[in-house]
Design an enzyme around this catalytic site. Structure first.
Site, PDB file in Angstrom:
ATOM      1  N   ILE A  33     -19.925  -7.249 -28.735  1.00 56.05           N
ATOM      2  CA  ILE A  33     -19.018  -6.634 -27.397  1.00 56.05           C
ATOM      3  C   ILE A  33     -18.194  -6.880 -26.672  1.00 56.05           C
ATOM      4  O   ILE A  33     -17.285  -5.710 -26.401  1.00 56.05           O
ATOM      5  CB  ILE A  33     -19.961  -7.647 -26.194  1.00 56.05           C
ATOM      6  CG1 ILE A  33     -21.492  -7.754 -26.849  1.00 56.05           C
ATOM      7  CG2 ILE A  33     -19.429  -7.091 -25.262  1.00 56.05           C
ATOM      8  CD1 ILE A  33     -22.724  -8.637 -25.898  1.00 56.05           C
ATOM      9  N   ASN A  93     -15.846 -12.698 -21.910  1.00 56.24           N
ATOM     10  CA  ASN A  93     -16.747 -12.827 -22.882  1.00 56.24           C
ATOM     11  C   ASN A  93     -17.616 -13.598 -23.985  1.00 56.24           C
ATOM     12  O   ASN A  93     -18.235 -13.637 -25.070  1.00 56.24           O
ATOM     13  CB  ASN A  93     -16.682 -11.133 -23.744  1.00 56.24           C
ATOM     14  CG  ASN A  93     -17.305 -10.281 -24.584  1.00 56.24           C
ATOM     15  OD1 ASN A  93     -19.035 -10.299 -24.601  1.00 56.24           O
ATOM     16  ND2 ASN A  93     -16.940 -10.816 -25.869  1.00 56.24           N
ATOM     17  N   TYR A 108     -27.239 -22.910 -23.653  1.00 55.41           N
ATOM     18  CA  TYR A 108     -26.681 -22.280 -23.398  1.00 55.41           C
ATOM     19  C   TYR A 108     -26.998 -21.720 -22.328  1.00 55.41           C
ATOM     20  O   TYR A 108     -26.353 -21.134 -21.977  1.00 55.41           O
ATOM     21  CB  TYR A 108     -27.066 -21.280 -25.194  1.00 55.41           C
ATOM     22  CG  TYR A 108     -26.895 -19.483 -24.864  1.00 55.41           C
ATOM     23  CD1 TYR A 108     -25.475 -19.182 -25.391  1.00 55.41           C
ATOM     24  CD2 TYR A 108     -27.563 -18.770 -24.340  1.00 55.41           C
ATOM     25  CE1 TYR A 108     -25.270 -18.207 -25.587  1.00 55.41           C
ATOM     26  CE2 TYR A 108     -27.120 -17.346 -23.943  1.00 55.41           C
ATOM     27  CZ  TYR A 108     -25.842 -16.571 -24.550  1.00 55.41           C
ATOM     28  OH  TYR A 108     -25.605 -16.157 -24.611  1.00 55.41           O
TER      29      TYR A 108
END
Length: 254
Positions: A13, A85, A148
Site C-alpha cells: 500500500i 501506513n 493488532y
C-alpha cells in the site's frame, strides 16, 4: 510543491500510495526499513531527486520521528501530508500474546504514528492532512486480532482526537481502513481454506482489494475533493465488514 511523508513506503500500500501521490505532483518522503526496497521505489519514481527522498529508519526507534521530519523539512521546507501506513501482521489471540509481542505491535502501529504526528503537526499549515491506515479489525471484531486490533483501534481513536483538536487550524485527520488486500503476504495465505472462507467467500465483490484501491482512497483524501472530510474512517473492503454476504459456493458447502 506539496510534500507527503509515507511510512511503509517500500512495498504494498505504501509503495502504491507513493506512486499515486507523485503522479499528482506531490513530493514524496518515503520511509521504510529495507534500503533495497526504497531503492526500488526511487527507481519507480524515475530517480527524481528533486521530488523524492527516502530514509531507511525504524519508526519505532526513539529518534525515528525526528529523523523523518528533519529530512522532510531540510529537503523540501514543508510538510503537507502524513500517511501513517507502516504495519506488521500475523497477530495472535489475546491469550496467546506475550508482552514482547504486544509492545512490538503497539510500538509500530500506535506509538510511532502518535509520535510522528506530534512532530509533524507544528510544520503543517491550513490544508494539510494526516491519514492513518487502520484496518477492518478497528471497525469490527476479528478473530486472532489481539495486539493488532488494539493498535489499529487506538490509531482510529487518535485520528478522531487529531481531527477535533487541529481541525480548526485547517489540519484534517482521517482513517483509511483496508480489508484483506492482495499483497505478497496475503497471496501466500490463499492456499488456506479457512482464510479463503473468511475473506473471499464473505466479500460481496468478485475480487480481493488491491494496493491501488487503498492508494486511490488516500490520494482522494489528499486532493481538493477530500478537503471537507475530517474525522472519518473510510473502509475499503468490498463490503466485507458491512454485510452478511456468503458466496454461493460457501452456502452450498457441507
Amino acid at each position: 510543491m506539496q510534500v507527503a511523508i509515507i511510512t511503509g513506503a517500500g512495498g504494498g500500500i505504501g509503495f502504491a500510495t507513493a506512486q499515486k501521490l507523485y503522479d499528482m505532483g506531490i513530493a514524496i518522503v518515503g520511509v521504510g526499513r529495507d534500503r533495497e526496497k526504497l531503492k526500488k521505489l526511487e527507481a519507480a519514481l524515475g530517480n527524481d531527486t528533486e521530488r523524492v527522498a527516502t530514509v531507511s529508519v525504524d519508526i519505532a526507534a526513539e529518534d525515528g520521528p525526528q529523523t523523518i521530519v528533519k529530512l522532510a523539512v531540510e529537503r523540501f521546507g514543508r510538510i503537507d501530508y502524513l500517511i501513517n501506513n507502516a504495519g506488521i501482521g500475523s497477530p495472535k489471540p489475546l491469550h496467546e500474546t506475550d508482552d514482547e509481542t504486544l509492545d512490538r505491535f503497539l510500538g509500530i502501529m500506535l506509538r510511532a504514528p502518535f509520535r510522528l504526528a506530534r512532530d509533524v503537526i507544528p510544520h503543517m499549515k491550513p490544508g494539510s492532512a494526516i491519514i492513518n491506515v487502520t484496518s477492518t479489525f478497528a471497525v469490527v471484531g476479528g478473530r486472532r486480532g489481539g495486539a493488532y486490533s488494539a493498535s489499529k483501534g487506538g490509531l482510529q481513536s487518535l485520528t478522531l482526537h487529531i481531527a477535533c483538536e487541529y481541525g480548526a487550524q485547517g489540519i484534517r485527520a482521517n482513517c483509511v481502513a483496508p480489508g484483506v488486500t492482495a499483497t505478497d503476504m496475503v497471496r501466500e495465505r490463499m492456499n488456506d481454506p479457512g482464510f479463503v472462507r473468511m475473506n473471499v467467500d464473505m466479500t460481496p465483490y468478485p475480487r480481493l482489494g488491491e494496493a491501488e484501491d487503498i492508494a486511490s482512497t488516500i490520494a482522494f483524501l489528499c486532493s481538493k475533493g477530500g478537503e471537507y472530510i475530517n474525522g472519518q474512517t473510510i473502509v475499503v473492503d468490498g463490503g466485507w465488514s458491512s454485510t452478511k454476504y456468503l458466496s454461493p459456493e460457501a452456502m452450498a458447502a457441507k
